[in-house]
Enzyme design. Structure first.
Site, PDB file in Angstrom:
ATOM      1  N   LEU A 186      11.076   1.443   6.983  1.00 20.24           N
ATOM      2  CA  LEU A 186      10.449   1.897   5.755  1.00 20.24           C
ATOM      3  C   LEU A 186      11.153   3.176   5.297  1.00 20.24           C
ATOM      4  O   LEU A 186      11.350   4.084   6.105  1.00 20.24           O
ATOM      5  CB  LEU A 186       8.971   2.194   6.012  1.00 20.24           C
ATOM      6  CG  LEU A 186       8.211   2.523   4.736  1.00 20.24           C
ATOM      7  CD1 LEU A 186       7.860   1.246   3.998  1.00 20.24           C
ATOM      8  CD2 LEU A 186       6.974   3.336   5.026  1.00 20.24           C
ATOM      9  N   TYR A 196       0.830  -1.217   0.000  1.00 20.29           N
ATOM     10  CA  TYR A 196       0.000   0.000   0.000  1.00 20.29           C
ATOM     11  C   TYR A 196       0.851   1.249   0.000  1.00 20.29           C
ATOM     12  O   TYR A 196       2.080   1.184   0.146  1.00 20.29           O
ATOM     13  CB  TYR A 196      -0.953  -0.019   1.197  1.00 20.29           C
ATOM     14  CG  TYR A 196      -0.312   0.302   2.539  1.00 20.29           C
ATOM     15  CD1 TYR A 196       0.560  -0.597   3.163  1.00 20.29           C
ATOM     16  CD2 TYR A 196      -0.561   1.509   3.178  1.00 20.29           C
ATOM     17  CE1 TYR A 196       1.134  -0.301   4.381  1.00 20.29           C
ATOM     18  CE2 TYR A 196       0.021   1.808   4.405  1.00 20.29           C
ATOM     19  CZ  TYR A 196       0.863   0.906   5.002  1.00 20.29           C
ATOM     20  OH  TYR A 196       1.451   1.198   6.207  1.00 20.29           O
ATOM     21  N   LYS A 243       6.400  -1.770   1.967  1.00 19.02           N
ATOM     22  CA  LYS A 243       5.191  -1.216   2.601  1.00 19.02           C
ATOM     23  C   LYS A 243       4.064  -2.228   2.433  1.00 19.02           C
ATOM     24  O   LYS A 243       3.168  -2.081   1.595  1.00 19.02           O
ATOM     25  CB  LYS A 243       4.852   0.151   1.994  1.00 19.02           C
ATOM     26  CG  LYS A 243       4.063   1.048   2.931  1.00 19.02           C
ATOM     27  CD  LYS A 243       4.139   2.499   2.525  1.00 19.02           C
ATOM     28  CE  LYS A 243       3.132   3.386   3.232  1.00 19.02           C
ATOM     29  NZ  LYS A 243       3.224   3.437   4.682  1.00 19.02           N
ATOM     30  N   GLU A 295      12.576   2.429  13.840  1.00 17.20           N
ATOM     31  CA  GLU A 295      11.613   3.478  13.471  1.00 17.20           C
ATOM     32  C   GLU A 295      10.437   3.416  14.432  1.00 17.20           C
ATOM     33  O   GLU A 295      10.449   2.649  15.394  1.00 17.20           O
ATOM     34  CB  GLU A 295      11.158   3.286  12.021  1.00 17.20           C
ATOM     35  CG  GLU A 295      10.531   1.929  11.763  1.00 17.20           C
ATOM     36  CD  GLU A 295      10.081   1.753  10.306  1.00 17.20           C
ATOM     37  OE1 GLU A 295       9.889   2.738   9.589  1.00 17.20           O
ATOM     38  OE2 GLU A 295       9.907   0.574   9.917  1.00 17.20           O
TER      39      GLU A 295
HETATM   40  N1  PMP Z   1       7.646   3.860   8.981  1.00 20.57           N
HETATM   41  C1  PMP Z   1       6.481   3.182   9.029  1.00 20.57           C
HETATM   42  C2  PMP Z   1       6.456   1.828   9.660  1.00 20.57           C
HETATM   43  C3  PMP Z   1       5.317   3.766   8.498  1.00 20.57           C
HETATM   44  O1  PMP Z   1       4.152   3.078   8.533  1.00 20.57           O
HETATM   45  C4  PMP Z   1       5.374   5.073   7.943  1.00 20.57           C
HETATM   46  C5  PMP Z   1       4.175   5.777   7.384  1.00 20.57           C
HETATM   47  N2  PMP Z   1       3.164   5.026   6.951  1.00 20.57           N
HETATM   48  C6  PMP Z   1       6.612   5.740   7.924  1.00 20.57           C
HETATM   49  C7  PMP Z   1       7.725   5.096   8.447  1.00 20.57           C
HETATM   50  C8  PMP Z   1       6.730   7.126   7.347  1.00 20.57           C
HETATM   51  O2  PMP Z   1       6.690   7.099   5.944  1.00 20.57           O
HETATM   52  P1  PMP Z   1       6.178   8.348   5.100  1.00 20.57           P
HETATM   53  O3  PMP Z   1       6.998   9.521   5.501  1.00 20.57           O
HETATM   54  O4  PMP Z   1       6.398   7.961   3.695  1.00 20.57           O
HETATM   55  O5  PMP Z   1       4.732   8.544   5.455  1.00 20.57           O
END
Ligand code: PMP
Length: 288
Positions: free
Chosen positions: A205, A33, A149, A181
């Site tokens: 991610l 996603y 993702k 994270e």
């Molecule tokens: N890490 C994880 C596990 C996430 O789910 C997300 C956001 N969905 C992020 C980092 C941040 O990613 P982004 O800045 O692309 O929203």
């Protein structure tokens, strides 16, 4: 308002959008996603989000159902169809499709299920930006492909619920003594004026917001180091930030009940938050 969603080539009301129970997304969490923030009707960093979607699809060996122009078209039409929502959070999901339950990929191949929908984008209030949020830490119990993702988010769900159970905003994860994270965000720390970011690898991610923050730090000559952040460094940090498409940049002012520095968002955070807002307003300004 009954919002419009995109499902497998059609635009239709959410209530009419249904997927068979044998969809592998439902049965196995077999899909990927994206979440794209939309400000003033314009998707933010859409090409970067679509590139990450393509990478996630490739990593799990699902055929990308649309080309770049096709994705742009779906996103543009969906945003326009939901124009009643001021700012939107565009959710895109692709699963391996519908097939009799068997873990191996369906043979012959089936069409991926493609869903896109729009939700209201709720960014942090000025009060929250001003106060910062609290967080807890937990062991990173996820798998070894966190750079994908994937929609199978059970570990993230459990970790995020731990935060809710503790009345805090986020769970920061530690793997083998190092910060990876947040359950749905990337994490930065600041120590003695230097911004430290964990490196992109299979344990986190690669956030689109993470990239924007690093670009802004570089463009503004802020001292910066990308490298492993140990638990000790995390706990001794002067500032902790979390970043995501919906949270943007937010200060963490208490970790596991212990205040971070003086318990207020720090000066480096304030600078980055202002830079981020200025950048966002600049790129989102309607074309003349
Ligand atoms: N890490 C994880 C596990 C996430 O789910 C997300 C956001 N969905 C992020 C980092 C941040 O990613 P982004 O800045 O692309 O929203």
């Amino acid at each position: 308002m009954d919002e419009t969603v995109y499902l497998n080539g059609s635009f239709l009301p959410l209530a009419q959008a249904t997927v068979p129970v044998l969809d592998r997304g439902f049965i196995f969490g077999d899909g990927v996603y994206e979440v794209v923030p939309v400000y003033l009707g314009q998707p933010f960093r859409l090409d970067e989000h679509l590139a990450r979607l393509a990478q996630s699809l490739e990593a799990v060996r699902i055929r990308n159902p649309l080309d770049m122009a096709g994705w742009h078209d779906v996103c543009t039409r969906l945003v326009a169809a939901n124009a009643g929502l001021t700012d939107q959070s565009l959710y895109i999901q692709v699963t391996r499709g519908v097939a009799p339950r068997d873990q191996a990929f369906p043979q012959p191949e089936v069409s991926p299920t493609v869903l896109a929908m729009s939700m209201p984008l709720v960014t942090p209030s000025p009060e929250l930006v001003e106060s910062g949020v609290s967080a807890i830490t937990a062991l990173d119990i996820r798998w070894q492909r966190c750079n994908i993702k994937a929609i199978s988010l059970l570990a993230n769900v459990l970790l995020r619920q731990e935060a809710v159970d503790h009345g805090v905003a986020e769970t920061l994860m530690l793997r083998d003594g190092y910060l990876t994270e947040g359950s749905s965000s990337n994490i930065f720390i600041v120590k003695e004026g230097v911004l430290l970011a964990p490196p992109k690898n299979q344990f986190m991610l690669p956030g689109i917001t993470y990239d924007v923050v690093l670009e802004l730090a570089q463009a503004n000559s802020m001292p910066l180091k990308v490298g492993p952040v140990s638990e000790a460094q995390l706990r001794a940090a002067d500032e902790i930030w979390l970043t995501s498409s919906t949270k943007e940049v937010l200060a963490v002012v208490a970790l596991d009940g212990v205040t971070v520095n003086d318990g207020k968002p720090g000066p480096v955070f304030k600078r980055m938050h202002a830079l981020y807002q200025a950048f966002k307003n600049q790129v989102m300004r309607p074309a003349r």
